[in-house]
Motif scaffolding. Structure first.
Motif, PDB file in Angstrom:
ATOM      1  N   VAL A  20       0.851  -1.189   0.000  1.00  0.00           N
ATOM      2  CA  VAL A  20       0.000   0.000   0.000  1.00  0.00           C
ATOM      3  C   VAL A  20       0.890   1.243   0.000  1.00  0.00           C
ATOM      4  CG1 VAL A  20      -1.749   1.282   1.283  1.00  0.00           C
ATOM      5  CG2 VAL A  20      -1.828  -1.227   1.208  1.00  0.00           C
ATOM      6  N   GLY A  21       0.568   2.188  -0.870  1.00  0.00           N
ATOM      7  CA  GLY A  21       1.363   3.399  -0.982  1.00  0.00           C
ATOM      8  C   GLY A  21       2.414   3.335  -2.069  1.00  0.00           C
ATOM      9  N   LYS A  22       2.646   2.128  -2.614  1.00  0.00           N
ATOM     10  CA  LYS A  22       3.612   1.996  -3.693  1.00  0.00           C
ATOM     11  C   LYS A  22       2.914   2.080  -5.049  1.00  0.00           C
ATOM     12  CE  LYS A  22       7.240  -0.527  -1.291  1.00  0.00           C
ATOM     13  NZ  LYS A  22       8.217  -1.633  -1.372  1.00  0.00           N
ATOM     14  N   THR A  23       3.688   2.451  -6.059  1.00  0.00           N
ATOM     15  CA  THR A  23       3.157   2.590  -7.414  1.00  0.00           C
ATOM     16  C   THR A  23       4.084   1.880  -8.386  1.00  0.00           C
ATOM     17  OG1 THR A  23       2.220   4.750  -6.853  1.00  0.00           O
ATOM     18  CG2 THR A  23       2.406   4.209  -9.189  1.00  0.00           C
ATOM     19  N   ALA A  46      -1.049  -1.958  -4.059  1.00  0.00           N
ATOM     20  CA  ALA A  46      -0.303  -0.918  -4.760  1.00  0.00           C
ATOM     21  C   ALA A  46      -1.141  -0.300  -5.874  1.00  0.00           C
ATOM     22  CB  ALA A  46       0.974  -1.507  -5.358  1.00  0.00           C
ATOM     23  N   VAL A  47      -0.759   0.890  -6.287  1.00  0.00           N
ATOM     24  CA  VAL A  47      -1.296   1.488  -7.504  1.00  0.00           C
ATOM     25  C   VAL A  47      -0.566   0.868  -8.693  1.00  0.00           C
ATOM     26  CG1 VAL A  47      -1.553   3.611  -8.840  1.00  0.00           C
ATOM     27  CG2 VAL A  47      -1.822   3.657  -6.347  1.00  0.00           C
ATOM     28  N   ASP A  73      -6.551  -0.414  -7.511  1.00  0.00           N
ATOM     29  CA  ASP A  73      -6.317   0.897  -8.117  1.00  0.00           C
ATOM     30  C   ASP A  73      -5.476   0.680  -9.367  1.00  0.00           C
ATOM     31  OD1 ASP A  73      -5.750   3.517  -8.814  1.00  0.00           O
ATOM     32  OD2 ASP A  73      -5.269   4.160  -6.775  1.00  0.00           O
ATOM     33  N   HIS A  98       5.884   9.883  -7.247  1.00  0.00           N
ATOM     34  CA  HIS A  98       7.033   8.992  -7.279  1.00  0.00           C
ATOM     35  C   HIS A  98       6.614   7.712  -7.981  1.00  0.00           C
ATOM     36  CE1 HIS A  98       4.863   7.134  -3.920  1.00  0.00           C
ATOM     37  NE2 HIS A  98       5.553   6.041  -4.195  1.00  0.00           N
ATOM     38  N   ASP A 100       7.698   3.581  -7.650  1.00  0.00           N
ATOM     39  CA  ASP A 100       8.519   2.613  -6.930  1.00  0.00           C
ATOM     40  C   ASP A 100       9.214   1.635  -7.870  1.00  0.00           C
ATOM     41  OD1 ASP A 100       8.020   3.010  -3.860  1.00  0.00           O
ATOM     42  OD2 ASP A 100       6.095   3.317  -4.866  1.00  0.00           O
ATOM     43  N   ALA A 147      11.266   7.946  -5.221  1.00  0.00           N
ATOM     44  CA  ALA A 147      10.815   6.841  -4.367  1.00  0.00           C
ATOM     45  C   ALA A 147      11.911   6.489  -3.359  1.00  0.00           C
ATOM     46  CB  ALA A 147      10.478   5.621  -5.222  1.00  0.00           C
TER      47      ALA A 147
END
Length: 319
Positions: A20-23, A46-47, A73, A98, A100, A147
């Motif tokens: 969670v919070g990573k893309t 993750a996104v 997402d 950012h 990741d 990131a």
């Protein structure tokens, strides 16, 4: 919270650590190996951004992922790796603070002559598989550097094992053989990825460059994801013997997902399936010397800067 791969917490391909919070951006994330990389990463919270030329195919892939990962997402970035001039504008449309990891997965494999060229006049497989990702890396560099520990994950291929780069004919203008040209384009990708990590380490960057490959991944062994992928009962039955040594594309995604996600992965590593490099859970393996040759990589890098029309220095990571 990190989840290191260790004897007390082994890596489990079916129970991935939360992200969670990573893309993550996956080129060619709308089909094949790329689709399953996207589906598995989406399940971590993750996104996931699908890089694809075709919005309709990206929409279908996103719908399929959301049907299996409620609340996923999933986004789309229109991306044409053969159109080198368009890549900066594509990245400029990413509404992200950012990134990741980018997974350099998209590619084309042409089976028959004649030799085809991109609109830029470059041999199509070399332009798409290698040069497009080479240029894309530069434009993504600021997002990867933003990131905490950005990664460039390059998807290699078994086809690169038996090929060697002809540095005087990178675009196969003198002697075009489709299968060989494909293998060389994948070898160029891998050579670039190993060289990128050497340069990142020399620059003291926090970004890692990692290589992964799917082993022997067949459509006929891949679970259905209609309308993205459908197999008939007959195709699945005929594929049973192949399943002894090969696997589906869902399993082929495992080493790539681990390369993008596992905090124990280090730059310059190669990850693939455990059983003869063809099937099974992911593990770290040794790259062949011709894939990691620094002198060949340096010449390829210089030629790629010219052909892709990027600025360097070190694709934006070196200052």
């Amino acid at each position: 919270m990190s989840y290191p791969s260790s004897p007390t917490r082994p890596w489990d391909v079916r129970h991935l650590p939360p992200a969670v919070g990573k893309t993550f951006l996956i080129t060619g994330g709308n089909a094949g190996i790329g689709y399953f990389v996207a589906e598995q990463l989406a399940a971590t919270g993750a996104v996931v951004v699908l890089g694809s030329r075709d919005p309709a195919k990206a929409d279908a892939a996103a719908f399929s992922i959301r049907s299996r990962v409620p609340g996923a997402d999933v986004r789309h970035l229109r991306l044409d790796l053969a159109d080198l001039i368009s890549l900066k504008d594509s990245v400029d449309r990413l509404d992200l603070g950012h990134l990741d990891a980018v997974v350099h997965n998209a590619g084309i494999a042409l089976d028959d002559p004649p030799r085809r060229e991109s609109d830029d006049g470059l041999e199509l497989m070399f332009a798409t598989n290698h040069l497009g990702h080479f240029a894309l890396t530069q434009w993504l560099a600021p997002l990867l550097c933003a990131a905490p520990a950005g990664r460039v994950v390059t998807v290699g291929s078994f086809a690169a094992r038996s090929e060697r780069l002809d540095l005087d004919d990178l675009q196969s203008a003198d002697d075009y053989r489709p299968k060989r040209a494909y293998g060389r384009s994948k070898l160029a990708q891998m050579s670039f990825a190993f060289e990128l990590d050497r340069r990142l380490r020399a620059a003291g960057s926090t970004v890692l460059s990692v290589v992964a490959h799917p082993g022997g991944a067949l459509d006929s062994l891949t679970p259905a994801r209609p309308p993205i992928h459908v197999t008939t009962p007959g195709e699945r039955l005929r594929a049973v013997p192949a399943g002894l040594v090969l696997q589906g594309k869902d399993a082929g995604a495992w080493p790539i997902v681990r390369a993008a996600l596992d905090p124990e992965v280090r730059g310059g590593e190669l990850w693939g399936p455990r059983v003869f490099g063809l099937r099974g859970t992911p593990h770290r393996e040794s790259a062949l010397p011709h894939m990691t040759d620094p002198s060949v990589a340096a010449r390829l890098w210089s030629a790629s800067v010219d052909l892709a029309g990027v600025h360097d220095p070190d694709l934006g990571f070196g200052g």
